[in-house]
Write an enzyme that holds these catalytic residues in place. Sequence first.
Site, PDB file in Angstrom:
ATOM      1  N   ARG A   1     -16.187  41.231  -3.465  1.00  0.00           N
ATOM      2  CA  ARG A   1     -17.621  41.363  -3.149  1.00  0.00           C
ATOM      3  C   ARG A   1     -18.354  42.039  -4.303  1.00  0.00           C
ATOM      4  O   ARG A   1     -19.513  41.747  -4.555  1.00  0.00           O
ATOM      5  CB  ARG A   1     -17.798  42.125  -1.853  1.00  0.00           C
ATOM      6  CG  ARG A   1     -17.419  41.248  -0.655  1.00  0.00           C
ATOM      7  CD  ARG A   1     -18.364  41.428   0.482  1.00  0.00           C
ATOM      8  NE  ARG A   1     -18.161  40.386   1.485  1.00  0.00           N
ATOM      9  CZ  ARG A   1     -19.122  39.579   1.877  1.00  0.00           C
ATOM     10  NH1 ARG A   1     -20.329  39.638   1.349  1.00  0.00           N
ATOM     11  NH2 ARG A   1     -18.881  38.685   2.817  1.00  0.00           N
TER      12      ARG A   1
ATOM     13  N   HIS B   1       2.235   3.244   9.729  1.00  0.00           N
ATOM     14  CA  HIS B   1       1.373   3.000   8.565  1.00  0.00           C
ATOM     15  C   HIS B   1       0.173   3.966   8.592  1.00  0.00           C
ATOM     16  O   HIS B   1      -0.508   4.085   9.592  1.00  0.00           O
ATOM     17  CB  HIS B   1       0.878   1.547   8.626  1.00  0.00           C
ATOM     18  CG  HIS B   1       0.118   1.110   7.410  1.00  0.00           C
ATOM     19  ND1 HIS B   1       0.694   0.373   6.402  1.00  0.00           N
ATOM     20  CD2 HIS B   1      -1.157   1.303   7.043  1.00  0.00           C
ATOM     21  CE1 HIS B   1      -0.210   0.129   5.471  1.00  0.00           C
ATOM     22  NE2 HIS B   1      -1.347   0.690   5.838  1.00  0.00           N
ATOM     23  N   ALA B   2      -0.086   4.618   7.460  1.00  0.00           N
ATOM     24  CA  ALA B   2      -1.222   5.561   7.344  1.00  0.00           C
ATOM     25  C   ALA B   2      -1.247   6.575   8.472  1.00  0.00           C
ATOM     26  O   ALA B   2      -2.298   6.932   8.996  1.00  0.00           O
ATOM     27  CB  ALA B   2      -2.550   4.815   7.263  1.00  0.00           C
TER      28      ALA B   2
ATOM     29  N   ALA C   1     -12.102  37.189   6.336  1.00  0.00           N
ATOM     30  CA  ALA C   1     -11.989  35.741   6.581  1.00  0.00           C
ATOM     31  C   ALA C   1     -11.948  35.433   8.076  1.00  0.00           C
ATOM     32  O   ALA C   1     -10.912  35.017   8.601  1.00  0.00           O
ATOM     33  CB  ALA C   1     -10.769  35.183   5.866  1.00  0.00           C
TER      34      ALA C   1
ATOM     35  N   HIS D   1      12.287   1.774  -1.526  1.00  0.00           N
ATOM     36  CA  HIS D   1      10.987   1.086  -1.556  1.00  0.00           C
ATOM     37  C   HIS D   1      11.051  -0.120  -2.483  1.00  0.00           C
ATOM     38  O   HIS D   1      10.484  -1.171  -2.201  1.00  0.00           O
ATOM     39  CB  HIS D   1       9.891   2.010  -2.084  1.00  0.00           C
ATOM     40  CG  HIS D   1       9.698   3.240  -1.275  1.00  0.00           C
ATOM     41  ND1 HIS D   1      10.174   4.461  -1.661  1.00  0.00           N
ATOM     42  CD2 HIS D   1       9.088   3.440  -0.080  1.00  0.00           C
ATOM     43  CE1 HIS D   1       9.861   5.367  -0.767  1.00  0.00           C
ATOM     44  NE2 HIS D   1       9.216   4.777   0.212  1.00  0.00           N
TER      45      HIS D   1
ATOM     46  N   HIS E   1      10.885   5.129  -4.360  1.00  0.00           N
ATOM     47  CA  HIS E   1      12.303   5.354  -4.676  1.00  0.00           C
ATOM     48  C   HIS E   1      13.035   4.011  -4.539  1.00  0.00           C
ATOM     49  O   HIS E   1      12.417   2.991  -4.282  1.00  0.00           O
ATOM     50  CB  HIS E   1      12.874   6.429  -3.754  1.00  0.00           C
ATOM     51  CG  HIS E   1      12.112   7.718  -3.868  1.00  0.00           C
ATOM     52  ND1 HIS E   1      12.115   8.460  -5.023  1.00  0.00           N
ATOM     53  CD2 HIS E   1      11.290   8.368  -2.994  1.00  0.00           C
ATOM     54  CE1 HIS E   1      11.339   9.528  -4.862  1.00  0.00           C
ATOM     55  NE2 HIS E   1      10.827   9.494  -3.650  1.00  0.00           N
TER      56      HIS E   1
ATOM     57  N   GLY F   1       4.160  -0.968   7.433  1.00  0.00           N
ATOM     58  CA  GLY F   1       5.396  -0.297   7.825  1.00  0.00           C
ATOM     59  C   GLY F   1       5.269   0.452   9.125  1.00  0.00           C
ATOM     60  O   GLY F   1       4.227   0.437   9.776  1.00  0.00           O
ATOM     61  N   ARG F   2       6.366   1.093   9.457  1.00  0.00           N
ATOM     62  CA  ARG F   2       6.395   1.976  10.617  1.00  0.00           C
ATOM     63  C   ARG F   2       5.429   3.127  10.348  1.00  0.00           C
ATOM     64  O   ARG F   2       5.412   3.683   9.260  1.00  0.00           O
ATOM     65  CB  ARG F   2       7.837   2.502  10.722  1.00  0.00           C
ATOM     66  CG  ARG F   2       8.236   2.952  12.069  1.00  0.00           C
ATOM     67  CD  ARG F   2       9.701   3.386  12.048  1.00  0.00           C
ATOM     68  NE  ARG F   2       9.960   4.195  13.227  1.00  0.00           N
ATOM     69  CZ  ARG F   2       9.674   5.480  13.310  1.00  0.00           C
ATOM     70  NH1 ARG F   2       9.179   6.135  12.287  1.00  0.00           N
ATOM     71  NH2 ARG F   2       9.912   6.127  14.435  1.00  0.00           N
TER      72      ARG F   2
ATOM     73  N   GLN G   1       0.863  -1.192   0.000  1.00  0.00           N
ATOM     74  CA  GLN G   1       0.000   0.000   0.000  1.00  0.00           C
ATOM     75  C   GLN G   1       0.892   1.231   0.000  1.00  0.00           C
ATOM     76  O   GLN G   1       1.845   1.301   0.776  1.00  0.00           O
ATOM     77  CB  GLN G   1      -0.854  -0.075   1.279  1.00  0.00           C
ATOM     78  CG  GLN G   1      -1.036   1.194   2.060  1.00  0.00           C
ATOM     79  CD  GLN G   1      -2.157   2.045   1.491  1.00  0.00           C
ATOM     80  OE1 GLN G   1      -3.149   1.516   0.991  1.00  0.00           O
ATOM     81  NE2 GLN G   1      -1.992   3.354   1.546  1.00  0.00           N
ATOM     82  N   THR G   2       0.583   2.194  -0.857  1.00  0.00           N
ATOM     83  CA  THR G   2       1.391   3.411  -0.810  1.00  0.00           C
ATOM     84  C   THR G   2       0.618   4.628  -1.300  1.00  0.00           C
ATOM     85  O   THR G   2      -0.323   4.507  -2.088  1.00  0.00           O
ATOM     86  CB  THR G   2       2.694   3.250  -1.628  1.00  0.00           C
ATOM     87  OG1 THR G   2       3.446   4.450  -1.537  1.00  0.00           O
ATOM     88  CG2 THR G   2       2.428   2.945  -3.077  1.00  0.00           C
ATOM     89  N   ARG G   3       1.016   5.797  -0.791  1.00  0.00           N
ATOM     90  CA  ARG G   3       0.457   7.071  -1.267  1.00  0.00           C
ATOM     91  C   ARG G   3       1.582   8.030  -1.634  1.00  0.00           C
ATOM     92  O   ARG G   3       1.365   9.214  -1.812  1.00  0.00           O
ATOM     93  CB  ARG G   3      -0.452   7.710  -0.206  1.00  0.00           C
ATOM     94  CG  ARG G   3       0.064   7.682   1.204  1.00  0.00           C
ATOM     95  CD  ARG G   3      -0.780   8.508   2.126  1.00  0.00           C
ATOM     96  NE  ARG G   3      -0.200   9.815   2.280  1.00  0.00           N
ATOM     97  CZ  ARG G   3       0.667  10.165   3.239  1.00  0.00           C
ATOM     98  NH1 ARG G   3       1.042   9.291   4.159  1.00  0.00           N
ATOM     99  NH2 ARG G   3       1.141  11.381   3.311  1.00  0.00           N
TER     100      ARG G   3
END
Length: 569
Positions: A433, A290-291, A474, A202, A199, A287-288, A193-195
């Site tokens: 405006r 994770h998510a 704001a 990995h 490299h 992994g360490r 799983q990756t986001r």
Amino acid sequence: MSLPNLAPIPELYVSHESAQKLKHEAGTLPSWDLTPRQICDLELLMNGGFNPLKGFLTEADYTGVVEEMRLADGTLWPMPITLDVSEAFAGTVEPGQDIALRDQEGVILAILSVTDKYTPNKAREAEMVFGADDLAHPAVNYLHNQAGPIYLGGPVVGIQQPVHYDFKARRDTPNELRAFFRKMGWRRIVAFQTRNPLHRAHQELTFRAAREAQANLLIHPVVGMTKPGDIDHFTRVRCYEAVLDQYPATTTTMSLLNLAMRMAGPREAVWHGIIRRNHGCTHMIVGRDHAGPGKNSAGQDFYDPYAAQEMFAKYQDEIGVEMVDFKQMVFVQERAQYEPRDEVEAGATILDISGTELRRRLAEGLEIPEWFSFPDVVTELRRTRPPRANQGFTVFFTGFSGSGKSTIANALMVKLMEMGGRPVTLLDGDVVRKHLSSELGFSKEHRDINIKRIGYVASEITKNGGIAICAPIAPYTATRRAVREMIEQYGAFVEVHVATSIEECEKRDRKGLYKLAREGKIKEFTGISDPYEVPESPELRVETENVDVDNCAHQVILKLESMGLIGRG
Ligand code: PPS
């Protein structure tokens, strides 16, 4: 762990013929336009990725999932998959009714038979599912500031898959992947799983993990929704494709997963495991951290780095997927190869580049060595992340009316135009405006719409390499944050709090509005009869009392320089 039988798993779709008929009939039902996150959830519900769920969670299932990570029948399920809607829409729907679920273009994707309508305790959901009711957690922020207040639950009948125009050949349903594994004769499959872009480290660790498990490898990146600020999936997929050539042919494949991540650490790891089981995998690399969602509002990690592995191990049998430990790989200079950090002898020269360091090098256009990544990956990253001095960005002034926002913004615009290089656009409160929001008043709802319009325009300018300078009041933290998230996908967001006190603004009263507000002739006036939430950690806070405009604008220029957004020449 038993091998998967790889037989098809149940989907929620009806046959093509029934779908045509249903679609026709559904035209008259009340309909809900799904949010991007709900579309991701619906896709995985319908294609079996979320098996055994048959629809959006009922109240009993929701309570079980939040409190004990179990559906009402006792099945392990860690993540609330809920259909959050607005109060206005919920008022038009009663249990027992069917509603049509449409994508953002209005195409009917599914029908939900509503069995439950309930008001969640969001603070409790945040505590139990994400570990803290802290808005620094992206999913908690989503829960409180984006998700609707009422949940609808019930079974879903799938009419058609959400349409994707990108990377079609790389997208597979669980059954398509299962069929592929059957065809290839793969029986043991490790999912990664990756986001993030991959490299060399990995590539080494995934291939090593597969070899140790005597399995084939599925690179299974998330392309639905990831952590705000992540590299966009188009770039990442091009990077993955470049890395795929590095694996021995026939050992490895890649498939894109249209999941909306929640960054829920341990619970998310268990959820990912179940999703991978449904896709026919037997193993998953955990992994360490994770998510992990990053730091909480006190500057600490939300989860213990090993909590995800511990929770996965605890539920491994029920998940039906074996965890493969993720070893941190480092480059050992003497041997010019990657090795697990815990196996390298003392005294060896270890080379490593952290994620933060990589971002710095990309931002500043510095060298990224070949031992760290593949040249094609670096080229892709440089294309989307040019050095900061060439990227678009937004400067967002906020403060009371009459605080000096517009004046400083104007001075800043002129200074940036004098420097040249990028087009500069000023979105001043009053001007916006007049041209964009002339129909809006000053209620919270209208102010939010106004600021989100400004944010949208600024994000487009930023995306296209320009400089947007915004200068609205704001007053609300959550809205400013939503704008930040919109913009940070494309470039830097520099929040500048013009910290002139309300007393000073009233004393100056340059437009005579404070007087009118005091007399009650202008209602909902910020600072007088309407709130202003002071930014807690803006990139810059400028004091204007006894400081001239030129100096205030110069402080912004110095900040931009220190962030690498403008050249030092
Ligand atoms: S907001 O809250 O960000 O949407 O406001 P903004 O679009 O910046 O508009 C602020 C300008 O509108 C004038 N004005 C008011 N301000 C605050 N409260 C009320 N009720 C109000 N009514 C009119 C005022 O001139 C603001 O301009 P600036 O430039 O801030 O002085």
